[in-house]
Motif scaffolding. Structure first.
Motif, PDB file in Angstrom:
ATOM      1  N   THR A 150       0.402  37.626  25.506  1.00 20.68           N
ATOM      2  CA  THR A 150       1.382  36.578  25.199  1.00 20.68           C
ATOM      3  C   THR A 150       2.324  36.316  26.366  1.00 20.68           C
ATOM      4  OG1 THR A 150       2.774  38.253  24.107  1.00 20.68           O
ATOM      5  CG2 THR A 150       1.310  36.949  22.700  1.00 20.68           C
ATOM      6  N   ALA A 151       2.690  37.352  27.110  1.00 18.22           N
ATOM      7  CA  ALA A 151       3.548  37.153  28.284  1.00 18.22           C
ATOM      8  C   ALA A 151       2.807  36.356  29.352  1.00 18.22           C
ATOM      9  CB  ALA A 151       4.008  38.488  28.850  1.00 18.22           C
ATOM     10  N   ALA A 152       1.507  36.627  29.498  1.00 12.82           N
ATOM     11  CA  ALA A 152       0.695  35.855  30.444  1.00 12.82           C
ATOM     12  C   ALA A 152       0.633  34.391  30.012  1.00 12.82           C
ATOM     13  CB  ALA A 152      -0.711  36.446  30.527  1.00 12.82           C
ATOM     14  N   GLY A 153       0.492  34.155  28.705  1.00 15.87           N
ATOM     15  CA  GLY A 153       0.469  32.789  28.195  1.00 15.87           C
ATOM     16  C   GLY A 153       1.783  32.066  28.420  1.00 15.87           C
ATOM     17  N   LEU A 154       2.892  32.777  28.224  1.00 15.59           N
ATOM     18  CA  LEU A 154       4.201  32.174  28.456  1.00 15.59           C
ATOM     19  C   LEU A 154       4.387  31.839  29.929  1.00 15.59           C
ATOM     20  CD1 LEU A 154       6.998  31.305  27.547  1.00 15.59           C
ATOM     21  CD2 LEU A 154       7.723  33.702  27.608  1.00 15.59           C
TER      22      LEU A 154
END
Length: 347
Positions: free
Chosen positions: A192-196
């Motif tokens: 999710t951090a990569a997506g953000l």
């Protein structure tokens, strides 16, 4: 080297400096919940975020760049004057970014850019050179400043309620889970951090891409408003360097001062923010990562324990949002006065 070319080079450099300060200022927006929930170390966060931040501008299209590059109408303005206007607008945004970073205030780089450009355009050539978009709105079309402000104003509300709903769904799904589930929630944050980070790069770097392309067009260096690949690469590199440098002063505000963030909250905030920002990027709507991340945390807190949300801090942030556009505009107006003086009168 003639004055126009010198000014064009200076403006391109300032665009990239703004892009760097945008990443530097917004680094905390992306890593705050990851670090607060202890899902990653700062070193891990910087590496993962840096890689996906770089990919965002290269793979995220140019819809936002087109929006940002077309809300000021400087086609009929002399090239030297038009580049001076862009230069001063960018200076206003950079000064505001650095000032709010210094005091640890999560203000919006997008608001600062819009405010700086509006201030510089209005004081130099008049308000008629700003594409306000009110007439088009009456006909059912979103364009110009109306489109930009609609995105900037609606995205925090969407972030809040999306965060509220996401947290309810997560808590329902994990109702029977034991404390060991926190480990899986922390592991999921690598995704999710990569997506953000990807969505942030796809939206925020495009703002600089739009302005840099506008510089090239107004200076007569390209025939039409089409973002060159080297512009994408330069802006992707600048914002990534800013992210990796890290504006860590704001981590405490977003990660601790609004609501006590645990793994489930961090995952929910990252999911919400990534989805909202990526959807806006695909629709050509420039949004503020600061706004979306902060309000998603508020929405999550309101969903779980409204009284535990530090609403006073939320009020401080909201006040900063309100004053960013006029504040950056005033700085840009002062910068224009100095540039005008340096060039010996109106360019």
């Amino acid at each position: 080297m003639d004055t126009l070319l010198t000014l064009a080079i200076a403006t391109v450099v300032i665009v990239l400096v703004f892009d760097y300060t945008n990443g530097f200022h917004d680094a905390a927006n992306i890593v705050a919940t990851v670090i607060a929930s202890r899902a990653m170390t700062p070193a891990q966060a910087v590496i993962i975020v840096g890689v996906f931040e770089f990919l965002g501008p290269l793979l995220g299209g140019t819809a936002v760049a087109n929006t940002i590059g077309k809300f000021v109408a400087l086609d009929g303005v002399a090239p030297l004057l038009s580049l001076s206007i862009l230069l001063c607008g960018l200076i206003g945004a950079i000064v505001w970014n650095l000032g709010t970073w210094y005091f640890g205030i999560p203000s919006s780089s997008s608001h600062a850019l819009v405010g700086g450009l509006i201030g510089a355009v209005v004081v130099s050539v008049g308000s008629e050179h700003v594409v306000w978009g009110f007439a088009e709105l009456a006909e059912g079309h979103l364009t110009g400043i109306v489109k930009v402000l609609a995105a900037l104003l609606l995205s925090p509300l969407i972030g809040f309620w999306a965060g509220f709903v996401t947290h309810r769904l997560l808590t329902t799904a994990l109702l029977a889970a034991n404390p060991a589930a926190n480990s899986r929630l922390r592991a999921a944050q690598f995704v999710t951090a990569a997506g953000l980070a990807f969505s942030h790069g796809a939206n925020d770097a495009q703002k600089s891409m739009g302005i840099l392309t506008l510089v090239l067009l107004l200076g007569g260096f390209i025939p039409s408003f089409e973002v060159p690949f080297w512009v994408m690469l330069a802006c992707a590199s600048s914002i990534t360097l800013g992210i990796m440098s890290g504006g860590w002063r704001i981590v405490r505000t977003l990660g601790f001062a609004i609501y006590r963030v645990r793994p489930i909250h961090a995952l929910g905030s990252q999911l919400t923010s990534a989805a909202v920002i990526l959807a806006a990027s695909l629709g050509g709507a420039p949004v503020s990562t600061t706004h979306v991340v902060a309000t998603s945390i508020m929405g999550i807190g309101a969903s779980e324990r409204p009284r535990a949300v530090r609403w006073s801090k939320a009020k401080d942030i909201a006040l900063t949002w309100l004053i960013t556009i006029p504040g950056a505009a005033l700085v840009a107006i002062q910068a224009y006065a100095l540039v005008n003086l340096f060039l010996g009168g109106k360019p």
